[in-house]
Design a protein around this motif. Sequence first.
Motif, short mmCIF file in Angstrom:
data_model
loop_
_atom_site.label_atom_id
_atom_site.label_comp_id
_atom_site.label_asym_id
_atom_site.label_seq_id
_atom_site.Cartn_x
_atom_site.Cartn_y
_atom_site.Cartn_z
N THR A 1 -5.70 8.16 -2.37
CA THR A 1 -4.80 7.02 -2.23
C THR A 1 -4.56 6.72 -0.77
OG1 THR A 1 -2.73 8.26 -2.09
CG2 THR A 1 -3.61 7.86 -4.29
N TYR B 1 -0.25 -1.63 -3.57
CA TYR B 1 -0.30 -0.23 -3.18
C TYR B 1 -1.68 0.39 -3.35
CZ TYR B 1 4.60 -1.32 -3.67
OH TYR B 1 5.81 -1.94 -3.58
N MET B 2 -2.70 -0.42 -3.25
CA MET B 2 -4.07 0.08 -3.21
C MET B 2 -4.91 -0.93 -2.44
SD MET B 2 -5.46 -0.62 -7.10
CE MET B 2 -4.04 0.19 -7.84
N SER C 1 0.83 -1.17 0.00
CA SER C 1 0.00 0.00 0.00
C SER C 1 0.87 1.23 0.00
CB SER C 1 -0.92 -0.03 1.21
OG SER C 1 -0.18 -0.32 2.36
N SER D 1 -9.13 2.02 -3.99
CA SER D 1 -8.44 3.29 -3.86
C SER D 1 -7.60 3.53 -5.11
CB SER D 1 -7.55 3.30 -2.61
OG SER D 1 -6.56 2.30 -2.71
N PHE D 2 -7.25 4.77 -5.34
CA PHE D 2 -6.43 5.08 -6.51
C PHE D 2 -4.98 4.72 -6.24
CE2 PHE D 2 -10.14 7.64 -7.28
CZ PHE D 2 -10.26 7.64 -8.66
N PRO D 3 -4.20 4.48 -7.30
CA PRO D 3 -2.78 4.18 -7.11
C PRO D 3 -2.04 5.35 -6.49
CG PRO D 3 -3.51 3.58 -9.32
CD PRO D 3 -4.61 4.38 -8.71
N VAL D 4 -0.87 5.08 -5.95
CA VAL D 4 -0.04 6.13 -5.37
C VAL D 4 0.23 7.20 -6.42
CG1 VAL D 4 2.23 6.64 -4.40
CG2 VAL D 4 1.01 4.57 -3.72
N GLU E 1 -2.06 9.55 -7.18
CA GLU E 1 -3.36 10.11 -7.56
C GLU E 1 -4.17 10.42 -6.31
OE1 GLU E 1 -5.44 7.88 -10.52
OE2 GLU E 1 -3.60 7.12 -11.42
#
Length: 363
Positions: free
Chosen positions: A317, A294-295, A28, A309-312, A314
């Motif tokens: 996140t 990472y989400m 994440s 959730s949006f990617p790192v 954006e």
Amino acid sequence: MRKIQRRDFLKAMGLATAALGLTACGGSGAASASSVSSAPASSSSAPSALAQPESAVDKAAPAGAPVTQFQTGELTIGEYTFKAQYIPFDVRRELDGAHHCIHADSYRGNYFFSFYNEDDEEQSAKIFEYAIKDDRMTPVAEYNIDGSNALSIDRNGILYAMDPFDVYCYDLNSSDPEEPGDALDYMGSCYSSKDRDLTVIYWTDSAPVLVQDGEYTELTLEGDNEIGPFCSMPSLNLSGDELLTVGEPDSSGDYYFAAFDLDGNELARSSQPVGSFDAVMMKRPNGYLLDTGYMWELYAPDGTFLEKSFPVGERETLCQLCGDFCTFDVFLPLEENAFLAVGHHGKATEPDEPVVFRITTDF
């Protein structure tokens, strides 16, 4: 289920400390957001029956940089909200390895961790017991047990720790929990139930094994492939009374989420691929939470995809939740509306360190 012959063991058998290379795990992300206040996680004293382990509070604090402080925040995924409270450790411990450098479980309100660092053999060959007091991880005891390959504790206080080829069982309520009382000839990961006498042992390319009432059996998952619906199954978690899995139905390279009951019957299946073949997973009152690459991804009780959730980099996140870039290794349940997210944080200029967040959510 197919019964498997149990191997003879020596009760005085010493623990082998060799460790396999660690496999990849879902993660994440993290960046600053407004602080939030939430009720501290519950804590309790160490089990009264424990004896012999070194008292962590009597040991000198390891030298090194202070623990990182996080300004935690709030994350909205679809119609659900997640809020974080940072619970710092007493001292900074250094970690090495991009994924699965932490294993953790809970027992009688305390928390047990292994912190892997290939440059620190003494730390890697110990399990550390903590209690949450005054919103901090407070040391209780240390055990000369290597849990860097896998770690879980069942409701009776039997700690399962894995070396490359065996699962060793330690009774935390015995006078000497550092002497294994049993050994099972399996390797992989393990997950123990807090509601029943059950531990699941799991390896990527084979069916899961259930350890119950002193016996263990291979569980046949529903489906027509090698491992239930999958030809390979890189991820498995035991969450409540369900097995949560991520696997590959064919050789396409796409991986799907599926949940099973403890008889191997399929309960849910995602209709679209998940974000990673290796995930940290948890059953929630409103469905399933997966940490993948990472989400965080949310699935309904039948496996229908809800939102992620949006990617790192954006908006919306995990950076908004945890205040900085973190990778999660373990979810530990608390009360119905909360859980602990255990992971590690690091920068390119320094080693990683363990982090714990108490997450409250309406999901």
